[in-house]
Write an enzyme that holds these catalytic residues in place. Structure first.
Site, PDB file in Angstrom:
ATOM      1  N   LYS A 165     -33.051 -23.501 -39.856  1.00 39.17           N
ATOM      2  CA  LYS A 165     -34.141 -23.805 -38.916  1.00 39.17           C
ATOM      3  C   LYS A 165     -34.856 -22.519 -38.525  1.00 39.17           C
ATOM      4  O   LYS A 165     -34.217 -21.564 -38.070  1.00 39.17           O
ATOM      5  CB  LYS A 165     -33.610 -24.528 -37.677  1.00 39.17           C
ATOM      6  N   HIS A 176     -28.564 -25.783 -34.031  1.00 45.50           N
ATOM      7  CA  HIS A 176     -29.117 -26.292 -35.285  1.00 45.50           C
ATOM      8  C   HIS A 176     -28.557 -25.510 -36.462  1.00 45.50           C
ATOM      9  O   HIS A 176     -27.960 -24.447 -36.293  1.00 45.50           O
ATOM     10  CB  HIS A 176     -30.650 -26.195 -35.287  1.00 45.50           C
TER      11      HIS A 176
END
Length: 234
Positions: free
Chosen positions: A135, A131
């Site tokens: 995040k 990600h």
């Protein structure tokens, strides 16, 4: 449909764009600088905030009698508490680690493959998720959902970010700038590897799924998930 956005970061802004394209109205854009004023006028709320405020956001919806769709992860130690509050207020609630239509089909594929591979003990399972660097939680909620899908259909009992025990699924959580989300489940033996993989190209899939879930929940009461929304339970 009048929508309250709880969390107005990149995902909230993407949800706003897609909701407006589908003919809906945004009545609240909640961030750290404003209040819940306007929430009671909403037909539904969509929460893509951060773990530290998710419970407050979701609770506020139940007290305001507004159905809530939550895509925030990292707060699920309070999930049962929110379910109990929803029931006590006769509310409506969907929480999902990932609202992408493709990811939810991927969850189904993951469950099916896990059932099939459980018969072959020469394969071990490993997972990788990638990600963007913004995040906050690791592993991702989607990776945890995938791991739970394997655990429910195999002899594995847990997942770990560390060196795994024999009954644990290792998850490698990587953070790379501008990656919306990539998840890989691998079955590895001495002679070959079987991979299934989902790659998100942008945030639109997550946002569209959340808006579709919001459209679906109008007029309903209870606790639901994306299997209900997409009619995947059968």
């Amino acid at each position: 449909m009048k929508i309250a956005l709880l969390g107005y970061g990149k995902m909230g802004q993407t949800i706003e764009r897609i909701a407006l394209e589908r003919g809906h109205e945004i009545v609240l854009k909640k961030d750290e600088f404003n209040t819940y004023e306007g929430l009671s006028a909403a037909d539904v709320a969509i929460d893509f905030s951060i773990p530290s405020v998710a419970v407050e956001n979701i609770s506020s919806c139940f007290y305001a009698n507004v159905p809530v769709i939550s895509g925030t992860t990292g707060w699920l130690e309070h999930y049962d508490e929110m379910v109990a509050l929803c029931k006590s207020k006769d509310g409506a609630f969907i929480s999902s680690s990932n609202f992408s239509l493709g990811v939810n089909l991927f969850f189904e594929l993951n469950d099916y493959l896990a059932k099939m591979m459980a018969k072959f003990d020469s394969y071990r399972v490993e997972m990788e998720e990638i990600h963007h660097i913004q995040k906050l939680d690791a592993p991702s909620g989607t990776a945890i959902s995938l791991a739970k899908g394997v655990i429910a259909n195999s002899t594995y009992t847990n997942w770990t970010l560390n060196e795994p025990k024999s009954d644990e699924i290792p998850i490698d959580a990587l953070r790379i700038d501008d990656v919306p989300g990539t998840h890989t489940v691998s079955y590895i033996s001495e002679i070959d590897t079987i991979d299934i993989k989902h790659t998100a190209h942008n945030r639109d899939g997550f946002a569209l799924g959340a808006v579709i879930a919001a459209e679906w929940i109008i007029g309903k009461k209870g606790i639901f998930n994306m299997k209900d929304v997409l009619n995947l339970k059968n």
